[in-house]
Design an enzyme around this catalytic site. Structure first.
Site, PDB file in Angstrom:
ATOM      1  N   ASN A  70       8.842  -2.090   4.924  1.00  0.00           N
ATOM      2  CA  ASN A  70       8.271  -3.382   4.511  1.00  0.00           C
ATOM      3  C   ASN A  70       9.407  -4.319   4.127  1.00  0.00           C
ATOM      4  O   ASN A  70      10.576  -3.932   4.133  1.00  0.00           O
ATOM      5  CB  ASN A  70       7.248  -3.206   3.381  1.00  0.00           C
ATOM      6  CG  ASN A  70       7.870  -2.592   2.137  1.00  0.00           C
ATOM      7  OD1 ASN A  70       8.754  -3.169   1.528  1.00  0.00           O
ATOM      8  ND2 ASN A  70       7.419  -1.398   1.778  1.00  0.00           N
ATOM      9  N   ASP A 110       2.035   2.965   1.234  1.00  0.00           N
ATOM     10  CA  ASP A 110       0.862   3.754   0.851  1.00  0.00           C
ATOM     11  C   ASP A 110       0.622   4.899   1.844  1.00  0.00           C
ATOM     12  O   ASP A 110       0.043   5.909   1.488  1.00  0.00           O
ATOM     13  CB  ASP A 110      -0.375   2.855   0.783  1.00  0.00           C
ATOM     14  CG  ASP A 110      -0.329   1.953  -0.463  1.00  0.00           C
ATOM     15  OD1 ASP A 110       0.179   2.427  -1.496  1.00  0.00           O
ATOM     16  OD2 ASP A 110      -0.763   0.791  -0.380  1.00  0.00           O
ATOM     17  N   LYS A 143      -6.252  -2.156 -12.275  1.00  0.00           N
ATOM     18  CA  LYS A 143      -5.159  -1.248 -11.900  1.00  0.00           C
ATOM     19  C   LYS A 143      -4.465  -0.713 -13.154  1.00  0.00           C
ATOM     20  O   LYS A 143      -4.122   0.454 -13.244  1.00  0.00           O
ATOM     21  CB  LYS A 143      -4.154  -2.011 -11.026  1.00  0.00           C
ATOM     22  CG  LYS A 143      -3.431  -1.144 -10.038  1.00  0.00           C
ATOM     23  CD  LYS A 143      -2.640  -1.960  -9.029  1.00  0.00           C
ATOM     24  CE  LYS A 143      -3.490  -2.413  -7.865  1.00  0.00           C
ATOM     25  NZ  LYS A 143      -2.737  -3.177  -6.864  1.00  0.00           N
TER      26      LYS A 143
HETATM   27  N1  CTP Z   1       3.179   2.308  -6.462  1.00  0.00           N
HETATM   28  C1  CTP Z   1       3.694   3.569  -6.583  1.00  0.00           C
HETATM   29  N2  CTP Z   1       3.443   4.515  -5.635  1.00  0.00           N
HETATM   30  C2  CTP Z   1       2.672   4.224  -4.572  1.00  0.00           C
HETATM   31  C3  CTP Z   1       2.140   2.941  -4.432  1.00  0.00           C
HETATM   32  C4  CTP Z   1       2.403   1.988  -5.387  1.00  0.00           C
HETATM   33  O1  CTP Z   1       4.397   3.827  -7.557  1.00  0.00           O
HETATM   34  N3  CTP Z   1       2.455   5.154  -3.660  1.00  0.00           N
HETATM   35  C5  CTP Z   1       3.418   1.329  -7.521  1.00  0.00           C
HETATM   36  C6  CTP Z   1       4.334   0.170  -7.178  1.00  0.00           C
HETATM   37  O2  CTP Z   1       5.692   0.424  -7.459  1.00  0.00           O
HETATM   38  C7  CTP Z   1       3.790  -0.921  -8.070  1.00  0.00           C
HETATM   39  C8  CTP Z   1       2.314  -0.646  -8.056  1.00  0.00           C
HETATM   40  O3  CTP Z   1       2.176   0.736  -7.810  1.00  0.00           O
HETATM   41  O4  CTP Z   1       4.248  -0.819  -9.401  1.00  0.00           O
HETATM   42  C9  CTP Z   1       1.710  -1.463  -6.993  1.00  0.00           C
HETATM   43  O5  CTP Z   1       0.494  -1.030  -6.669  1.00  0.00           O
HETATM   44  P1  CTP Z   1      -0.171  -1.690  -5.349  1.00  0.00           P
HETATM   45  O6  CTP Z   1       0.522  -1.187  -4.138  1.00  0.00           O
HETATM   46  O7  CTP Z   1      -0.319  -3.154  -5.537  1.00  0.00           O
HETATM   47  O8  CTP Z   1      -1.547  -1.205  -5.481  1.00  0.00           O
HETATM   48  P2  CTP Z   1      -2.183   0.115  -5.025  1.00  0.00           P
HETATM   49  O9  CTP Z   1      -2.212   1.038  -6.183  1.00  0.00           O
HETATM   50  O10 CTP Z   1      -1.523   0.589  -3.788  1.00  0.00           O
HETATM   51  O11 CTP Z   1      -3.655  -0.361  -4.780  1.00  0.00           O
HETATM   52  P3  CTP Z   1      -4.228  -1.334  -3.644  1.00  0.00           P
HETATM   53  O12 CTP Z   1      -3.562  -0.953  -2.365  1.00  0.00           O
HETATM   54  O13 CTP Z   1      -5.633  -1.027  -3.728  1.00  0.00           O
HETATM   55  O14 CTP Z   1      -3.908  -2.724  -4.091  1.00  0.00           O
END
Ligand code: CTP
Length: 391
Positions: free
Chosen positions: A203, A274, A334
Site C-alpha cells: 500500500n 488486512d 473500533k
Molecule cells: N492494524 C493492525 N493490524 C492489522 C490491521 C490494522 O495492527 N492487521 C492497526 C493499524 O496499525 C491501525 C489500526 O489497526 O492502528 C487501523 O485499523 P483499520 O485498518 O482502520 O481498521 P480495521 O481494524 O482493519 O477495520 P476496518 O477494515 O473494518 O476499517
C-alpha cells in the site's frame, strides 16, 4: 533540577568532582552518595566541597532511612562511574550499602549510569546481560567510551567524559521526566504480502507518521522499539530508537507481540495489510496465455486487537483509524472493540492529510470521552500532539 551523583569504586571516580562542578555550574542542586570503595579514589572533603552538601556513604549514619529521604529529594540519580559491581547489584536487586539501597529505592524517576571498567569486564556476558536488564527498566547508559584504560590497555571501558555526561543530564532535564523512564512500541509503514518471488501486495504508506512518532517519543527521552514495514526512511535519533525492519503483517505481528509486554505503551500507526495471498510461490509466476489470474487471499492477524487483548493494567494502547463514512462513530466503535485507550482518526477529506505527504490533520478520541482535534500540521507536530495527549 535536584541531582544525586552516585560514585562507585573505579579509577574514573577521580573525575566525579569535576562532573559535580559542571552540574552545579549549570544551575543544578547536587548531593553525592558514594560506596566505600569509591572513597579509595576520591575524598569526602572534595565531594562535600564541590556539592556544598554532606556526603551520603553510610547506610546507618542517620538512623537508616536516609536513602528514602534522598530518594524523595532527588529528581535524577546519576551513577558515575558505575562499576561492573554496582551494575550487577542493581540488576540482581541487591541492596547492601548506601548507594545500592538508594538505587533500589529510586524507582519511577530517571537514573543515568556512566559505566567504567576494563574492556574484558565490559565484554563479559554477565555484564552485557545486566546492562540489557537495566536498559529494559529504563535506566539510561552514557558510554563507556573507547580509549586508553587505567590498566594500560586500550578498548571500550573508559567512563564518558564529564562534559558528555553533563550534556545527557541537560537532555533529560529539558524533556519529559516521566517518558525518560519508559519504553514505547511504535509500528510504522506498510506491509508487503508476497505473491511470488518478485511480486507483492502493498500500500502507499510511507512510514512518515510512525517515524515522526518514534522520533518525538525519543526526543522526550523515551526508549522506542520501532517496528516498521518496508520504507526508505531512517531514524536520526539512533540512541533511543531500536529499529526492527519487517516485511509482512505476520512478521510485524511476531515482533510487536514479543515487544509489547516490556513496554509502557504502544502506538500502532502501521498500515497493515488486512489480507495476504493464501500461497506464495517460491518462483516467478508465469503468464497463463490470455486468461485472467485469481489470487486467493486469507486474513492477516490483527496486531492492534491482539495487543488490546494482551494489555495489562498500566499499559496504554493507541491505534489509528482511517475512515471515510461516519468517521467518529466508526473510530469510537473500533476503540471499544479493540480495547484501546486512544484512537487517532485520520481524515482523508482534508487536503494535505494522509499517505505520503508531510502534513496531517487528526482527531484523537479517548476511552473516557475526550476529543482533541488538530489543525493541519506537520507530521512531526502531529506526533508531538499525539504524545502529549496520550502519554
Ligand atoms: N492494524 C493492525 N493490524 C492489522 C490491521 C490494522 O495492527 N492487521 C492497526 C493499524 O496499525 C491501525 C489500526 O489497526 O492502528 C487501523 O485499523 P483499520 O485498518 O482502520 O481498521 P480495521 O481494524 O482493519 O477495520 P476496518 O477494515 O473494518 O476499517
Amino acid at each position: 533540577m535536584k541531582i544525586i551523583v552516585g560514585i562507585t569504586g573505579g579509577i574514573a571516580a577521580y573525575k566525579a568532582p569535576e562532573l559535580v562542578r559542571l552540574l552545579v555550574k549549570a544551575g543544578h542542586e547536587v548531593r553525592c552518595a558514594a560506596t566505600g570503595h569509591a572513597m579509595q579514589f576520591v575524598t569526602r572533603v572534595t565531594l562535600e566541597t564541590v556539592s556544598q552538601h554532606p556526603l551520603y556513604s553510610d547506610l546507618f549514619a542517620s538512623g537508616g532511612t536516609e536513602h528514602i529521604s534522598l530518594k524523595d529529594w532527588g529528581d535524577l540519580l546519576l551513577v558515575a562511574p558505575a562499576t561492573a559491581n554496582i551494575i550487577g547489584k542493581v540488576a540482581s536487586g541487591i541492596a547492601d550499602d548506601a548507594l545500592s539501597t538508594l538505587l533500589l529505592a529510586f524507582s519511577g524517576k530517571p537514573v543515568i549510569m556512566a559505566p567504567a571498567m576494563n574492556c574484558e569486564m565490559w565484554a563479559h556476558p554477565a555484564v552485557q546481560r545486566n546492562i540489557a536488564t537495566l536498559k529494559s527498566w529504563g535506566i539510561r547508559m552514557v558510554g563507556p567510551a573507547e580509549g586508553e584504560l587505567a590498566c594500560g590497555v586500550s578498548g571500550v571501558g573508559r567512563m564518558a567524559e564529564p562534559e558528555t555526561i553533563a550534556a545527557e543530564v541537560e537532555n533529560i532535564s529539558t524533556s519529559n521526566f516521566q517518558l525518560s523512564t519508559q519504553k514505547w512500541l511504535v509500528t510504522a509503514g506498510p506491509t508487503f504480502e508476497r505473491i511470488d518471488s518478485v511480486r507483492f501486495i502493498g500500500n502507499y504508506s510511507s512510514g512518515k507518521m510512525g517515524f515522526a512518532l518514534a522520533e518525538a517519543l525519543a526526543e522526550q527521552g523515551a526508549d522506542v522499539e520501532l517496528v516498521t514495514g518496508p520504507t526508505h526512511l531512517d531514524v536520526s535519533n539512533t540512541r533511543h530508537i531500536n529499529i526492527h525492519r519487517v516485511e509482512s503483517a505476520r512478521e510485524m505481528y511476531a515482533a510487536a507481540t514479543e515487544l509489547f509486554p516490556q513496554c509502557r505503551g504502544a502506538i500502532l500507526s502501521a498500515a497493515v495489510a488486512d489480507y495476504r495471498p493464501a500461497e506464495c510461490a517460491n518462483h516467478k509466476l508465469k503468464k497463463n496465455g490470455s486468461e485472467g489470474m485469481h489470487l486467493d487471499l486469507v486474513q492477516n492477524p490483527d496486531i492492534l486487537a491482539t495487543l488490546g487483548s494482551m494489555k495489562q493494567e498500566g499499559q496504554t494502547l493507541v491505534g489509528f483509524a482511517l475512515e471515510t463514512d461516519n468517521e467518529e462513530a466508526n473510530a469510537q466503535r473500533k476503540l471499544e472493540k479493540k480495547n484501546l485507550d486512544y484512537i487517532v482518526l485520520n481524515s482523508l477529506r482534508d487536503k494535505g492529510a494522509g499517505f505520503g505527504v508531510d502534513t496531517n490533520k487528526v482527531t484523537i478520541l479517548s476511552r473516557d470521552g475526550h476529543r482533541t482535534e488538530s489543525p493541519l500540521l506537520s507530521k512531526h507536530e502531529i506526533a508531538q500532539l499525539i504524545i502529549q495527549t496520550t502519554t
